[in-house]
Design a protein around this motif. Structure first.
Motif, PDB file in Angstrom:
ATOM      1  N   ASN A 283      39.004  34.859  53.961  1.00  9.63           N
ATOM      2  CA  ASN A 283      37.541  34.869  53.979  1.00  9.63           C
ATOM      3  C   ASN A 283      36.882  34.892  52.604  1.00  9.63           C
ATOM      4  N   GLY A 284      37.633  34.534  51.569  1.00  9.78           N
ATOM      5  CA  GLY A 284      37.014  34.378  50.267  1.00  9.78           C
ATOM      6  C   GLY A 284      36.745  35.671  49.529  1.00  9.78           C
ATOM      7  N   ASN A 285      37.696  36.609  49.604  1.00  9.83           N
ATOM      8  CA  ASN A 285      37.556  37.870  48.879  1.00  9.83           C
ATOM      9  C   ASN A 285      38.710  38.088  47.898  1.00  9.83           C
ATOM     10  N   MET A 286      39.210  36.976  47.343  1.00  6.22           N
ATOM     11  CA  MET A 286      40.312  37.110  46.394  1.00  6.22           C
ATOM     12  C   MET A 286      39.863  37.634  45.041  1.00  6.22           C
ATOM     13  N   ASP A 287      38.546  37.838  44.881  1.00  5.21           N
ATOM     14  CA  ASP A 287      38.075  38.500  43.663  1.00  5.21           C
ATOM     15  C   ASP A 287      38.671  39.903  43.534  1.00  5.21           C
ATOM     16  N   LYS A 288      39.127  40.480  44.636  1.00  5.85           N
ATOM     17  CA  LYS A 288      39.751  41.800  44.578  1.00  5.85           C
ATOM     18  C   LYS A 288      41.018  41.803  43.717  1.00  5.85           C
ATOM     19  N   ALA A 289      41.650  40.631  43.576  1.00  2.00           N
ATOM     20  CA  ALA A 289      42.843  40.520  42.746  1.00  2.00           C
ATOM     21  C   ALA A 289      42.520  40.075  41.327  1.00  2.00           C
ATOM     22  N   SER A 290      41.236  39.857  41.031  1.00  2.84           N
ATOM     23  CA  SER A 290      40.855  39.376  39.708  1.00  2.84           C
ATOM     24  C   SER A 290      39.495  39.949  39.331  1.00  2.84           C
ATOM     25  N   LYS A 292      34.818  39.205  40.056  1.00  2.00           N
ATOM     26  CA  LYS A 292      33.809  38.667  40.961  1.00  2.00           C
ATOM     27  C   LYS A 292      33.612  37.159  40.845  1.00  2.00           C
ATOM     28  N   ASP A 293      34.088  36.543  39.761  1.00  2.00           N
ATOM     29  CA  ASP A 293      33.897  35.109  39.574  1.00  2.00           C
ATOM     30  C   ASP A 293      34.925  34.270  40.322  1.00  2.00           C
ATOM     31  N   LEU A 294      35.951  34.895  40.931  1.00  2.00           N
ATOM     32  CA  LEU A 294      37.088  34.135  41.458  1.00  2.00           C
ATOM     33  C   LEU A 294      37.421  34.534  42.897  1.00  2.00           C
ATOM     34  N   PRO A 295      36.506  34.272  43.841  1.00  3.16           N
ATOM     35  CA  PRO A 295      36.726  34.769  45.203  1.00  3.16           C
ATOM     36  C   PRO A 295      37.538  33.863  46.128  1.00  3.16           C
ATOM     37  N   ASP A 296      37.594  32.559  45.842  1.00  4.95           N
ATOM     38  CA  ASP A 296      38.098  31.608  46.834  1.00  4.95           C
ATOM     39  C   ASP A 296      39.464  31.047  46.461  1.00  4.95           C
ATOM     40  N   ALA A 297      40.423  31.171  47.374  1.00  5.46           N
ATOM     41  CA  ALA A 297      41.734  30.544  47.195  1.00  5.46           C
ATOM     42  C   ALA A 297      41.631  29.096  47.655  1.00  5.46           C
ATOM     43  N   TYR A 298      41.586  28.173  46.702  1.00  2.00           N
ATOM     44  CA  TYR A 298      41.350  26.765  47.052  1.00  2.00           C
ATOM     45  C   TYR A 298      42.631  25.975  47.263  1.00  2.00           C
ATOM     46  N   GLY A 299      43.795  26.564  46.877  1.00  2.00           N
ATOM     47  CA  GLY A 299      45.044  25.833  47.045  1.00  2.00           C
ATOM     48  C   GLY A 299      46.240  26.742  46.887  1.00  2.00           C
ATOM     49  N   VAL A 300      47.347  26.360  47.534  1.00  2.00           N
ATOM     50  CA  VAL A 300      48.600  27.112  47.452  1.00  2.00           C
ATOM     51  C   VAL A 300      49.747  26.140  47.206  1.00  2.00           C
ATOM     52  N   HIS A 301      50.758  26.617  46.530  1.00  2.00           N
ATOM     53  CA  HIS A 301      51.984  25.840  46.356  1.00  2.00           C
ATOM     54  C   HIS A 301      53.056  26.475  47.235  1.00  2.00           C
TER      55      HIS A 301
END
Length: 305
Positions: A283-290, A292-301
């Motif tokens: 749900n776009g809360n990846m800022d917790k790992a970085s 507030k500027d980086l909330p969205d996981a746009y791709g995975v390998h």
């Protein structure tokens, strides 16, 4: 948490043992029998699983033989997990890491972080990813050619050199500052795929493929493959993005390295790990790992099955 041997290590080492001739098998069994701690024995198995032959495993064994568990933990795994690392302490409400989790584990070698220098988040992610699955490589970084060094400054120099080597290997972008030369300035997803497959895949099996996850549905669909990969012991590089205070797009590379229940452990090449929920990922809360500027996981390998 902090298990030394993953399911993938056990499977790959078993297949490697089947390929050994009688002399090699006897030599490897001798090394296991002479190991002085369960941890030493596990790292020998992990080295075999990482694709090294018995002679190379023997050279590694000579460097770690008889070392106590604290020495092994300090020199070999780049990521360790504190017992309270999953406690929810909320997020930072101000400062340089605003929006990020307060509860983070600092990943260090004698106080020197496993962290990027300059704009090298992609190669720095892959360096740490390889060190997680390849203990021979990890010891080269921390212990130097002899494997016996305990110098955090020398570790930092070797880490920087590897980040720059992989930046070149992945044809990363450079920023030029005439007349002083160039500095790394990011890497695209093709380069990230290339260095992941050159540096991590040979030691885990299965090549990485890039998968866009621009929507919540895309990320939800990717979760089972992420869970499978991490459970097997294969780290999953991810790309996150957002906007800075000026509204300009910013991006960053991180890596999912653990999973427990509905929580994902994320390595950030700022030199930290933390836990986020699978709902946070979707749900776009990846800022917790970085931040507030980086909330969205746009791709995975994702590694192939």
């Amino acid at each position: 948490m902090n298990e030394l041997l993953t399911a993938n290590d056990l499977e790959r080492s078993g297949r490697a043992m089947e390929r050994l001739d009688a002399r090699e098998e006897a030599e490897f069994e001798r090394m296991l029998a002479e190991a002085q701690t369960p941890q030493e024995r596990a790292y020998l198995v992990k080295a075999l699983a990482a694709g090294y032959d018995v002679k190379e495993v023997g050279e590694f064994r000579d460097k770690i033989h008889g070392k106590d568990p604290d020495w092994l933990q300090r020199h070999l795994p780049p990521v360790t997990t504190a017992g309270d690392s999953m406690n929810d302490e909320g997020v930072n409400t101000s400062g340089p890491y605003e929006g990020g989790n307060k509860n983070t584990d600092q990943q260090t070698f004698k106080g020197e972080r496993w962290s990027q220098e300059g704009n090298t988040c992609v190669p720095s992610t892959v360096v740490t990813g390889r060190a997680m699955v390849d203990p021979v490589y990890a010891l080269e970084l921390t212990g130097g050619p002899s494997g016996q060094e305990d110098d955090p400054g020398a570790f930092r120099e070797r880490l920087r050199d590897e980040q720059l080597r992989m930046h070149d290997e992945g044809d990363g972008n450079d920023a030029y500052d005439f007349p002083f030369g160039s500095t790394p300035d990011g890497m695209d997803n093709d380069g990230k795929t290339e260095i992941s497959n050159k540096e991590i895949s040979p030691h885990t099996g299965g090549e990485y493929e890039f998968q866009e996850t621009r929507s919540a549905d895309d990320r939800r669909d990717a979760l089972p493959d992420i869970q499978r990969a991490v459970a097997e012991g294969r780290p999953v590089p991810i790309g996150v993005e957002g906007e800075d205070e000026n509204g300009d797009r910013v991006g960053h590379s991180m890596m999912i390295v653990g999973q427990e229940g509905d929580m994902l452990q994320v390595y950030n090449p700022w030199g930290t790990t933390t836990w986020v929920s699978e709902d946070d990922f979707v749900n776009g809360n990846m800022d917790k790992a970085s931040d507030k500027d980086l909330p969205d996981a746009y791709g995975v390998h994702l590694p192939a099955q």
